[in-house]
Scaffold this motif. Structure first.
Motif, PDB file in Angstrom:
ATOM      1  N   LYS A  77      36.456  47.586 -22.066  1.00  0.00           N
ATOM      2  CA  LYS A  77      36.218  46.181 -21.746  1.00  0.00           C
ATOM      3  C   LYS A  77      36.014  45.320 -22.994  1.00  0.00           C
ATOM      4  CE  LYS A  77      34.243  46.911 -17.143  1.00  0.00           C
ATOM      5  NZ  LYS A  77      33.089  46.651 -16.250  1.00  0.00           N
ATOM      6  N   ASP A  78      35.453  45.898 -24.050  1.00  0.00           N
ATOM      7  CA  ASP A  78      35.191  45.115 -25.264  1.00  0.00           C
ATOM      8  C   ASP A  78      35.521  45.970 -26.486  1.00  0.00           C
ATOM      9  OD1 ASP A  78      34.398  43.338 -27.143  1.00  0.00           O
ATOM     10  OD2 ASP A  78      32.269  43.371 -26.663  1.00  0.00           O
ATOM     11  N   PRO A  79      36.783  46.019 -26.885  1.00  0.00           N
ATOM     12  CA  PRO A  79      37.170  46.900 -27.998  1.00  0.00           C
ATOM     13  C   PRO A  79      36.558  46.503 -29.333  1.00  0.00           C
ATOM     14  CG  PRO A  79      38.990  45.460 -27.366  1.00  0.00           C
ATOM     15  CD  PRO A  79      37.925  45.274 -26.338  1.00  0.00           C
ATOM     16  N   GLU A  80      36.098  45.246 -29.466  1.00  0.00           N
ATOM     17  CA  GLU A  80      35.516  44.822 -30.739  1.00  0.00           C
ATOM     18  C   GLU A  80      34.138  45.435 -30.971  1.00  0.00           C
ATOM     19  OE1 GLU A  80      37.089  43.144 -33.064  1.00  0.00           O
ATOM     20  OE2 GLU A  80      38.849  43.213 -31.755  1.00  0.00           O
ATOM     21  N   SER A  81      33.418  45.747 -29.892  1.00  0.00           N
ATOM     22  CA  SER A  81      32.065  46.280 -30.055  1.00  0.00           C
ATOM     23  C   SER A  81      31.909  47.718 -29.559  1.00  0.00           C
ATOM     24  CB  SER A  81      31.060  45.390 -29.310  1.00  0.00           C
ATOM     25  OG  SER A  81      31.324  45.392 -27.921  1.00  0.00           O
ATOM     26  N   GLN A  82      32.820  48.192 -28.723  1.00  0.00           N
ATOM     27  CA  GLN A  82      32.669  49.529 -28.167  1.00  0.00           C
ATOM     28  C   GLN A  82      33.208  50.591 -29.108  1.00  0.00           C
ATOM     29  OE1 GLN A  82      34.471  48.706 -24.140  1.00  0.00           O
ATOM     30  NE2 GLN A  82      32.655  49.857 -23.455  1.00  0.00           N
ATOM     31  N   ALA A  83      32.688  51.813 -28.921  1.00  0.00           N
ATOM     32  CA  ALA A  83      33.143  52.957 -29.703  1.00  0.00           C
ATOM     33  C   ALA A  83      33.123  54.188 -28.810  1.00  0.00           C
ATOM     34  CB  ALA A  83      32.254  53.164 -30.928  1.00  0.00           C
ATOM     35  N   LEU A  84      33.965  55.153 -29.133  1.00  0.00           N
ATOM     36  CA  LEU A  84      33.961  56.438 -28.430  1.00  0.00           C
ATOM     37  C   LEU A  84      32.940  57.346 -29.111  1.00  0.00           C
ATOM     38  CD1 LEU A  84      35.198  58.430 -26.356  1.00  0.00           C
ATOM     39  CD2 LEU A  84      36.801  59.109 -28.180  1.00  0.00           C
ATOM     40  N   GLU A  85      31.958  57.759 -28.352  1.00  0.00           N
ATOM     41  CA  GLU A  85      30.910  58.642 -28.884  1.00  0.00           C
ATOM     42  C   GLU A  85      31.086  60.026 -28.285  1.00  0.00           C
ATOM     43  OE1 GLU A  85      26.345  58.983 -27.772  1.00  0.00           O
ATOM     44  OE2 GLU A  85      26.704  57.248 -29.089  1.00  0.00           O
ATOM     45  N   PHE A  86      31.131  61.046 -29.136  1.00  0.00           N
ATOM     46  CA  PHE A  86      31.278  62.423 -28.637  1.00  0.00           C
ATOM     47  C   PHE A  86      30.232  63.314 -29.316  1.00  0.00           C
ATOM     48  CE2 PHE A  86      34.307  61.603 -32.021  1.00  0.00           C
ATOM     49  CZ  PHE A  86      34.060  62.620 -32.920  1.00  0.00           C
ATOM     50  N   THR A  87      29.713  64.243 -28.523  1.00  0.00           N
ATOM     51  CA  THR A  87      28.655  65.138 -28.979  1.00  0.00           C
ATOM     52  C   THR A  87      28.975  66.551 -28.525  1.00  0.00           C
ATOM     53  OG1 THR A  87      27.051  63.344 -28.682  1.00  0.00           O
ATOM     54  CG2 THR A  87      26.170  65.555 -29.019  1.00  0.00           C
TER      55      THR A  87
ATOM     56  N   LYS B 142      21.919  70.433 -29.273  1.00  0.00           N
ATOM     57  CA  LYS B 142      22.933  69.592 -29.900  1.00  0.00           C
ATOM     58  C   LYS B 142      23.447  70.252 -31.180  1.00  0.00           C
ATOM     59  CE  LYS B 142      23.391  64.908 -31.785  1.00  0.00           C
ATOM     60  NZ  LYS B 142      22.673  63.629 -31.993  1.00  0.00           N
ATOM     61  N   MET B 143      24.783  70.342 -31.317  1.00  0.00           N
ATOM     62  CA  MET B 143      25.393  70.973 -32.490  1.00  0.00           C
ATOM     63  C   MET B 143      25.927  69.941 -33.476  1.00  0.00           C
ATOM     64  SD  MET B 143      27.430  74.072 -30.571  1.00  0.00           S
ATOM     65  CE  MET B 143      27.662  75.052 -32.052  1.00  0.00           C
ATOM     66  N   GLY B 144      26.264  68.749 -33.009  1.00  0.00           N
ATOM     67  CA  GLY B 144      26.777  67.713 -33.899  1.00  0.00           C
ATOM     68  C   GLY B 144      27.425  66.604 -33.095  1.00  0.00           C
ATOM     69  N   MET B 145      27.694  65.468 -33.770  1.00  0.00           N
ATOM     70  CA  MET B 145      28.251  64.311 -33.083  1.00  0.00           C
ATOM     71  C   MET B 145      29.017  63.439 -34.077  1.00  0.00           C
ATOM     72  SD  MET B 145      25.183  61.546 -32.730  1.00  0.00           S
ATOM     73  CE  MET B 145      26.412  60.393 -32.114  1.00  0.00           C
ATOM     74  N   ASN B 146      29.735  62.445 -33.525  1.00  0.00           N
ATOM     75  CA  ASN B 146      30.378  61.418 -34.336  1.00  0.00           C
ATOM     76  C   ASN B 146      30.887  60.330 -33.392  1.00  0.00           C
ATOM     77  OD1 ASN B 146      31.509  60.018 -36.541  1.00  0.00           O
ATOM     78  ND2 ASN B 146      32.050  61.961 -37.537  1.00  0.00           N
ATOM     79  N   VAL B 147      31.365  59.233 -33.958  1.00  0.00           N
ATOM     80  CA  VAL B 147      31.884  58.131 -33.145  1.00  0.00           C
ATOM     81  C   VAL B 147      33.209  57.661 -33.732  1.00  0.00           C
ATOM     82  CG1 VAL B 147      29.591  57.360 -32.428  1.00  0.00           C
ATOM     83  CG2 VAL B 147      30.655  56.358 -34.459  1.00  0.00           C
ATOM     84  N   ILE B 148      34.017  57.025 -32.858  1.00  0.00           N
ATOM     85  CA  ILE B 148      35.282  56.427 -33.278  1.00  0.00           C
ATOM     86  C   ILE B 148      35.275  54.970 -32.827  1.00  0.00           C
ATOM     87  CG2 ILE B 148      37.792  56.501 -33.074  1.00  0.00           C
ATOM     88  CD1 ILE B 148      37.551  59.450 -32.348  1.00  0.00           C
ATOM     89  N   PRO B 149      35.128  53.990 -33.727  1.00  0.00           N
ATOM     90  CA  PRO B 149      35.193  52.574 -33.323  1.00  0.00           C
ATOM     91  C   PRO B 149      36.572  52.252 -32.754  1.00  0.00           C
ATOM     92  CG  PRO B 149      34.258  52.820 -35.535  1.00  0.00           C
ATOM     93  CD  PRO B 149      34.830  54.150 -35.160  1.00  0.00           C
TER      94      PRO B 149
END
Length: 540
Positions: free
Chosen positions: A319-329, A341-348
């Protein structure tokens, strides 16, 4: 002579009293005054409105006025929640007042102003009735009749020039008729963007104010002056059509519509660090979009594998690509206890090209704090295929799978003629064991058994756990056995108990692809369980 006259006088007095009593008794018994009549008893329906209000001055509005609805449910809710609301409101009041006090006290050369005691008391407010208006606008208008005769105890200590004075507010009464407007109504929880409050008439406010142990409001003329001043000041600020506006959410974000679909394929992870002392870890991945209220999506669990391959695909509505990010853990699955938890990262999302498959291999971090030295430690890597597809106007109706509840496709490797049966155990209500109630759910299907975690001492547990069964063919004639058990305490004489079961026919799941229902448990008095079933096929 003197003695004789005295004796006769005494005798005459005694005779006069006796005769008077006899005559009075006779008149009382045999004569009845004409102006005293027996009361007339009439049914309530024969009385006019004025006589009814004289006899029953506190008739609720929902009785006197048919436009007002009865809201006993709201009063019951307030009664049960009042101890918790009292603490929450008082805590919020202190937080709001603290910076205001800190800003104002230097102007008056006051050392400090503090709340010694702040409680709203044990008596909650009551609503005599509520009127609801229906309009053509996207709004909801309510007019409740609010009365609160409470017993709050508010003590404020003021220190100045080395002296201390305390002011105590007691016996507060507030009667008001506000108009509450929720607008505009939006499709995002809590479903409205603003609250507007107006007063339809001047409120009635009454209270006691004690200063240095004495009641200040007993000073002649002060009580009426203070009461009228408060009424006028509140009315000047909030008497209709003036309003108090409280913003609940950003209207621009609340009205946002989907603009794209994000296709994510979790390919593999490499060089994961094991979390178990004995053996390897059991990793799986949780994915979600930030600023999205939908639950996270999860891959399957790869047991005893530090270099797992999933090749599982997921779709997300953007809905808002300017502020949203894909978060995976990445988590290490544990049969008992909390998953680690083993680790995480995000993709804007604003970094992704449009309509182009992009393969990303990213390091796993402890958190997203760039200054945390723990992020420098190696935790492994994860590889994802990501495609950002903006919606075209003609494709918008066909791409909203997420919001319409459409079922995802089965992952690669699923048999072509079969599919993936997904069981989501949501929650249960009104469970009751004979000796203990520590519920967990056991699923039994085609000889394979799976269990949820157990929850201690809870008759209304919530699990939100997902289980999958890979099948060679659709389970058209199959049933799944769902049974709720109670695990006994670690120290005790009783064994585990069955709290009820249900056998679910899977033919409807194959035809409808998704079912989310509450089932009454057999061998349980009132127990119910909510189960969601999905049938995913390749290319669906």
């Amino acid at each position: 002579m003197g003695f004789l006259s005295s004796l006769l006088g005494f005798v005459g007095f005694g005779v006069g009293i006796s005769v008077g009593l006899v005559i009075g008794y006779y008149l009382f018994i045999y004569f009845q005054p004409n102006d005293v009549k027996d009361p007339t008893v009439r049914p309530l329906v024969e009385h006019d409105s004025k006589s009814l209000q004289h006899m029953l001055p506190e008739i609720p509005l929902w009785v006197k006025n048919p436009d007002y609805e009865r809201v006993d449910w709201l009063n019951k809710f307030l009664s049960n929640m009042w101890p918790y609301l009292d603490k929450a409101v008082c805590k919020m009041a202190k937080e709001i007042a603290k910076p205001i006090i800190a800003e104002q006290i230097p102007k008056f050369k006051i050392d400090s102003v503090e709340f010694e005691t702040l409680t709203l008391g044990t008596l909650p407010p009551t609503f005599q009735g509520m009127k609801v208006y229906i309009t053509d606008e996207k709004e909801l208008i309510m007019e409740p009749s609010f009365k609160w005769a409470g017993n709050p105890n508010v003590i404020v200590a003021v220190k100045a020039f080395g002296l201390k004075a305390t002011v105590q507010l007691v016996d507060l009464q507030v009667f008001a008729s506000p108009r509450i407007t929720l607008k505009p109504l939006v499709p995002t929880f809590p479903c409205f963007a603003k609250i507007l409050v107006s007063l339809m008439e001047k409120p009635h406010v009454d209270f006691g104010l004690k200063l240095l142990g004495g009641d200040v409001m007993s000073i002649p003329g002060l009580y009426r002056f203070v009461q009228e001043t408060i009424k006028d000041q509140v009315a000047n600020m909030y008497l209709w059509p003036k309003t108090l506006e409280v913003a609940i959410m950003d209207l621009s974000k609340a009205m946002q519509k989907p603009v794209a679909i994000l296709q994510v394929k979790v390919v593999r992870a490499t060089k994961l660090k094991k979390k178990d002392l004995l053996g390897k870890s059991d990793p799986y991945v949780k994915l979600k979009l930030t600023e999205d209220k939908l639950p996270s999506k999860k891959t399957t669990v790869k047991h005893t594998n530090l270099n797992p391959e999933w090749n599982e695909e997921f779709n997300f509505i953007v809905k808002d690509p300017e502020s949203q990010a894909l978060e995976f853990t990445v988590y290490d699955w544990e049969q008992v206890g909390k998953h680690e938890k083993m680790g995480m990262n995000v993709i804007p999302l604003n970094d992704l090209p449009h309509d182009e498959l992009k393969t990303l291999t990213l390091d796993l971090l402890k958190n997203m704090d760039p200054n945390d030295p723990q992020n420098e430690k190696g935790r492994g890597q994860i590889t994802l295929d990501v495609t950002y597809k903006p919606f075209k106007a003609e494709d918008l109706a066909n791409e909203l799978n997420e919001e319409t509840g459409a079922v995802e496709s089965a992952p690669e490797g699923t048999p072509a003629g079969g599919g993936l049966l997904v069981i989501i155990v949501h929650e249960a209500q009104d469970l009751e064991g004979k000796h203990h109630t520590n519920p967990y759910v056991r699923l039994l299907f085609k000889g394979e058994e799976k269990k949820t975690k157990h929850i201690k001492k809870n008759r209304d547990p919530r699990w939100e756990e997902e289980f999958t069964f890979t099948l060679e063919e659709p389970p058209t004639n199959e049933r799944i056995h769902v049974e709720v058990f109670s695990r006994p305490p670690s120290i005790g004489l009783h064994s585990k108990e069955s709290l009820g079961y249900v056998d679910i026919n899977l033919s409807d799941v194959v035809s409808n692809r998704r079912i989310n229902e509450k089932y009454h448990l057999i061998d349980s008095r009132n127990g119910r369980i909510q189960i969601e079933l999905q049938w995913r096929t390749v290319g669906a």
